[in-house]
Design a protein around this motif. Structure first.
Motif, short mmCIF file in Angstrom:
data_model
loop_
_atom_site.label_atom_id
_atom_site.label_comp_id
_atom_site.label_asym_id
_atom_site.label_seq_id
_atom_site.Cartn_x
_atom_site.Cartn_y
_atom_site.Cartn_z
N THR A 67 10.64 -14.96 42.77
CA THR A 67 11.44 -16.05 42.23
C THR A 67 12.44 -16.49 43.31
OG1 THR A 67 12.78 -16.77 40.33
CG2 THR A 67 13.18 -14.54 41.17
N ALA A 68 13.39 -17.32 42.96
CA ALA A 68 14.41 -17.77 43.91
C ALA A 68 15.59 -16.81 43.90
CB ALA A 68 14.87 -19.18 43.56
N ALA A 69 16.19 -16.60 45.07
CA ALA A 69 17.35 -15.72 45.17
C ALA A 69 18.53 -16.25 44.35
CB ALA A 69 17.76 -15.56 46.64
N SER A 70 18.62 -17.57 44.22
CA SER A 70 19.73 -18.17 43.46
C SER A 70 19.63 -17.88 41.97
CB SER A 70 19.77 -19.68 43.70
OG SER A 70 18.53 -20.28 43.36
N CYS A 71 18.49 -17.33 41.54
CA CYS A 71 18.28 -17.06 40.11
C CYS A 71 18.87 -15.72 39.67
CB CYS A 71 16.79 -17.04 39.80
SG CYS A 71 15.99 -18.65 39.91
N VAL A 72 19.06 -14.80 40.60
CA VAL A 72 19.35 -13.42 40.20
C VAL A 72 20.54 -12.85 40.96
CG1 VAL A 72 17.01 -12.89 39.46
CG2 VAL A 72 17.62 -12.60 41.86
N ASN A 73 21.20 -11.92 40.32
CA ASN A 73 22.33 -11.20 40.91
C ASN A 73 22.05 -9.71 40.77
OD1 ASN A 73 24.91 -9.82 41.18
ND2 ASN A 73 25.87 -11.83 41.01
N LYS A 74 22.16 -8.97 41.86
CA LYS A 74 21.83 -7.55 41.84
C LYS A 74 22.66 -6.79 40.81
CE LYS A 74 20.16 -7.16 46.60
NZ LYS A 74 20.32 -6.50 47.90
N GLN A 75 23.89 -7.23 40.59
CA GLN A 75 24.76 -6.55 39.65
C GLN A 75 24.37 -6.81 38.20
OE1 GLN A 75 26.06 -8.23 42.46
NE2 GLN A 75 26.10 -6.22 43.41
N GLN A 76 23.47 -7.78 37.99
CA GLN A 76 23.11 -8.15 36.62
C GLN A 76 21.67 -7.78 36.27
OE1 GLN A 76 23.92 -12.36 36.92
NE2 GLN A 76 25.99 -12.12 36.10
N LYS A 77 21.05 -6.88 37.04
CA LYS A 77 19.63 -6.59 36.80
C LYS A 77 19.38 -5.99 35.42
CE LYS A 77 19.44 -1.99 38.99
NZ LYS A 77 18.83 -1.21 40.08
N ARG A 78 20.37 -5.29 34.86
CA ARG A 78 20.19 -4.73 33.52
C ARG A 78 20.18 -5.81 32.44
NH1 ARG A 78 24.11 0.67 33.46
NH2 ARG A 78 23.04 1.80 35.15
N GLN A 79 20.60 -7.00 32.82
CA GLN A 79 20.66 -8.10 31.86
C GLN A 79 19.49 -9.07 32.01
OE1 GLN A 79 24.81 -8.45 33.47
NE2 GLN A 79 25.21 -9.29 31.43
N LEU A 80 18.51 -8.68 32.81
CA LEU A 80 17.35 -9.53 33.07
C LEU A 80 16.11 -9.00 32.34
CD1 LEU A 80 17.71 -10.16 36.92
CD2 LEU A 80 18.18 -11.79 35.08
N LEU A 81 15.27 -9.93 31.93
CA LEU A 81 13.99 -9.61 31.29
C LEU A 81 12.94 -10.56 31.85
CD1 LEU A 81 12.51 -8.07 28.90
CD2 LEU A 81 12.95 -10.12 27.55
N ILE A 82 11.77 -10.01 32.16
CA ILE A 82 10.66 -10.84 32.64
C ILE A 82 9.61 -10.90 31.54
CG2 ILE A 82 8.95 -11.20 34.44
CD1 ILE A 82 11.89 -11.26 35.38
#
Length: 292
Positions: A93-108
């Motif tokens: 995906t794009a780097a602007s989409c994600v923050n390393k500190q927020q990976k627990r808040q992401l779902l694919i």
């Protein structure tokens, strides 16, 4: 790379090339899981934008995913970006989409015709690791690429499997057709449905004219779409794939990922995509290093 990933080296009309493919783990044959294995799409929806255009089954574009985020545990997951499966363990995906500190808040979410319905084919995975390009510039959007490693690998089938990652040689092949794909998140239209639009690739020199992007498109990016507007992926499909069919290989390649959405379907502002093939060796190194 994941234990299931293999590399196929082949001699094509324009020289040596490399594609990823995956060992089959189900009764379906190994050939079925070769990346990008889909018949070429010949239907065109050029009179509308992708967002708000015709719906399409996920089996047509089984590598398309929805990158979803929730700010807290009581909030629902909602789409923030698009992405593509390049391995059963990896999403691009794009780097602007994600923050390393927020990976627990992401779902694919993969294998869905719609985001508002859990199909039998739907699969979901949380994110174990985020690898963003170290040279990513949030202002210029250079190197706007990220790899997401899944906690739980996707089960590959006709609704969920990877698109080919191109190397430098792939750029020299003729693309028979290219499509942008993503989930409709606009207020109007069939919200949450997977949609597609056929697009044309245009020269960077043309795209950089003052009346268009005014010399802001760098060498590692490309433009697609119509100068008249109307074919677009819009904000929540940043990171989504530019899927191009290479007839000599008889499969689809991930030629670009969407990196800019300052407008949505407006005239004189075609879609801007990062050239994936220009970062092939970074992708390969990042995935290999993640295993060590």
């Amino acid at each position: 790379m994941s234990p299931s990933m293999k590399i196929l080296i082949f001699m094509g009309a324009l020289g040596w090339g490399v594609i990823f493919y995956f060992a089959a783990t189900s009764p379906l044959s190994e050939e079925y899981y070769l990346c990008g294995h889909r018949p070429e799409r010949t239907i065109e929806h050029r009179d509308k934008r992708m967002i708000g255009a015709e719906n399409v089954p996920v089996s047509v574009w089984p590598w398309q995913v929805s990158v979803q985020y929730r700010p807290n545990s009581s909030a629902p997951f909602t789409q923030v970006c698009g992405g593509a499966i390049i391995d059963q363990y990896w999403i691009m995906t794009a780097a602007s989409c994600v923050n390393k500190q927020q990976k627990r808040q992401l779902l694919i979410r993969a294998g869905s015709d719609r985001l508002d319905v859990d199909d039998e084919s739907t699969q979901q995975s949380r994110v174990a690791r985020i690898i963003k390009h170290k040279r990513f510039n949030p202002v210029t959007l250079r190197y706007n690429i990220a790899l997401l490693q899944m906690k739980t690998p996707f089960e590959l089938n006709e609704f969920v499997y990877p698109i080919c990652v191109p190397d430098d040689d792939t750029a020299d092949h003729r693309y028979e057709s290219c499509h942008i794909t993503g989930y409709n998140a606009q207020p109007a239209g069939d919200v949450g449905a997977l949609q597609e639009a056929k697009v044309d690739l245009m020269s960077r020199s043309l795209c950089n004219r003052p009346e268009y992007w005014n010399y802001t498109v760098p060498a590692d990016m490309l433009c697609v779409g119509d100068f008249g507007g109307g074919v677009d992926g819009c904000q929540t499909n940043i990171g989504g794939p530019l899927n191009c069919y290479v007839k000599i290989k008889e499969r689809y390649f991930l030629i670009g990922i969407r990196v800019k959405a300052t407008s949505c379907g407006k005239p004189n502002q075609p879609n801007v995509y990062l050239k994936v093939y220009s970062l092939y060796y970074w992708i390969e190194r990042a995935m290999n290093m993640a295993l060590h």
